[in-house]
Scaffold this active site. Sequence first.
Site, PDB file in Angstrom:
ATOM      1  N   LYS A   7      -8.907   5.144  -7.544  1.00  0.00           N
ATOM      2  CA  LYS A   7      -9.267   3.825  -8.089  1.00  0.00           C
ATOM      3  C   LYS A   7      -9.899   2.958  -7.003  1.00  0.00           C
ATOM      4  O   LYS A   7     -10.894   2.260  -7.241  1.00  0.00           O
ATOM      5  CB  LYS A   7      -8.014   3.150  -8.674  1.00  0.00           C
ATOM      6  CG  LYS A   7      -7.524   3.834  -9.955  1.00  0.00           C
ATOM      7  CD  LYS A   7      -6.143   3.364 -10.390  1.00  0.00           C
ATOM      8  CE  LYS A   7      -5.662   4.192 -11.578  1.00  0.00           C
ATOM      9  NZ  LYS A   7      -4.270   3.897 -11.979  1.00  0.00           N
ATOM     10  N   GLN A  34       0.971   0.530  -9.725  1.00  0.00           N
ATOM     11  CA  GLN A  34       0.927   1.922 -10.168  1.00  0.00           C
ATOM     12  C   GLN A  34       2.296   2.352 -10.704  1.00  0.00           C
ATOM     13  O   GLN A  34       3.312   2.205 -10.036  1.00  0.00           O
ATOM     14  CB  GLN A  34       0.492   2.830  -9.003  1.00  0.00           C
ATOM     15  CG  GLN A  34       0.251   4.268  -9.394  1.00  0.00           C
ATOM     16  CD  GLN A  34      -0.942   4.461 -10.351  1.00  0.00           C
ATOM     17  OE1 GLN A  34      -1.949   3.765 -10.272  1.00  0.00           O
ATOM     18  NE2 GLN A  34      -0.807   5.411 -11.274  1.00  0.00           N
ATOM     19  N   ASP A  82      -4.388  -3.900 -15.996  1.00  0.00           N
ATOM     20  CA  ASP A  82      -3.860  -2.680 -16.614  1.00  0.00           C
ATOM     21  C   ASP A  82      -3.465  -2.927 -18.075  1.00  0.00           C
ATOM     22  O   ASP A  82      -3.217  -1.978 -18.816  1.00  0.00           O
ATOM     23  CB  ASP A  82      -2.621  -2.184 -15.838  1.00  0.00           C
ATOM     24  CG  ASP A  82      -2.879  -0.858 -15.144  1.00  0.00           C
ATOM     25  OD1 ASP A  82      -3.926  -0.241 -15.428  1.00  0.00           O
ATOM     26  OD2 ASP A  82      -2.036  -0.444 -14.329  1.00  0.00           O
TER      27      ASP A  82
END
Length: 296
Positions: free
Chosen positions: A54, A98, A121
């Site tokens: 990412k 994450q 996200d």
Amino acid sequence: MAAKLIDGKAIAEQLREDVKQQVKERTTKALPIPGLATVIIGDNPASKVYVRMKQKACQEAGILSIGHELPPEASQEEVEALIQELNQDPKIHGILVQLPLPAGLDEEKVLNTINLRKDVDGFHPINIGRLAQKGREPLFVPATPSGVMVLLEEAGAVLEGSNAVVLGRSNIVGMPVSLLLVRANATVTICHSRTKDIPAITRNAEILVAAVGIPEFVRGDWIKSGATVIDVGVNRVEDETRKSGYRLVGDVAFDEALKIAGAITPVPGGVGPMTIAMLLRNTLRAARLADGNNLK
Ligand code: NAP
């Protein structure tokens, strides 16, 4: 006739190029460079690989990427304090924590701490809640599920009024994909580990999304002729012919499905690249929100 391949890699490359151009345009207009903060807690090797991918994608798109790593023993308070700091940082437009978190941390509380306008996200409970409600708009939609929707659109799949079956009901894939399909006016059936006779259900699916995490779970004879199949699964299976000793396969038996489906995503090269492209798009969106834009 063999199914048409839905080339997620090419579609994702185009999306990333679009983001790159828009980031460039921002600099010519003296608007801030979009900034993404990534947060890893603990030593999960897969998480480290994903975050590195990412960050690299951000750099290629001209997006500022700042990585934060906390040790596995980090306390809930430490994690939340870092997020609060990032919430206040004007250089940071998006915050990505994450998942999964190490045992002992409260995931819901962590996600709840992220400023809604930086929730690239899309896992903040309010964003997910809005996704589930008619007439409400989330500020961000999770990357993998929105990537699935772009692939369906690119494949020319008709969603309105169609029978869509989603295999899997996880918070990060199955459930948000199902919500997005409902919003697109499909009739959605969600299957999970307690569902009886899954093949009987999938055989009626014009749209089939597989996100169970079991290699080649869906067999060719489970698929309706001409269906559009999106395979989210990424599974390692042993393969002695490979230097690495393994290869990646999806949740769908690809060779069998190819003979019956109308269109299908490969693994790798289908949903995977889309996830990163959609994250970049969300980060750009977060920067535009910070500019004071009222985005739809
Ligand atoms: P997950 O959290 O493990 O969820 C798996 C889902 O599959 C659960 O809802 C589970 O049901 C269901 N399931 C498990 N065994 C089943 C069975 N025998 N029959 C029917 N349903 C079954 O997985 P996930 O995070 O959603 O990920 C799914 C797959 O997508 C994995 O292969 C993962 O690596 C991949 N993935 C790919 C990307 C990408 O960018 N390409 C992103 C995320 C995930 P219950 O709810 O009843 O347990």
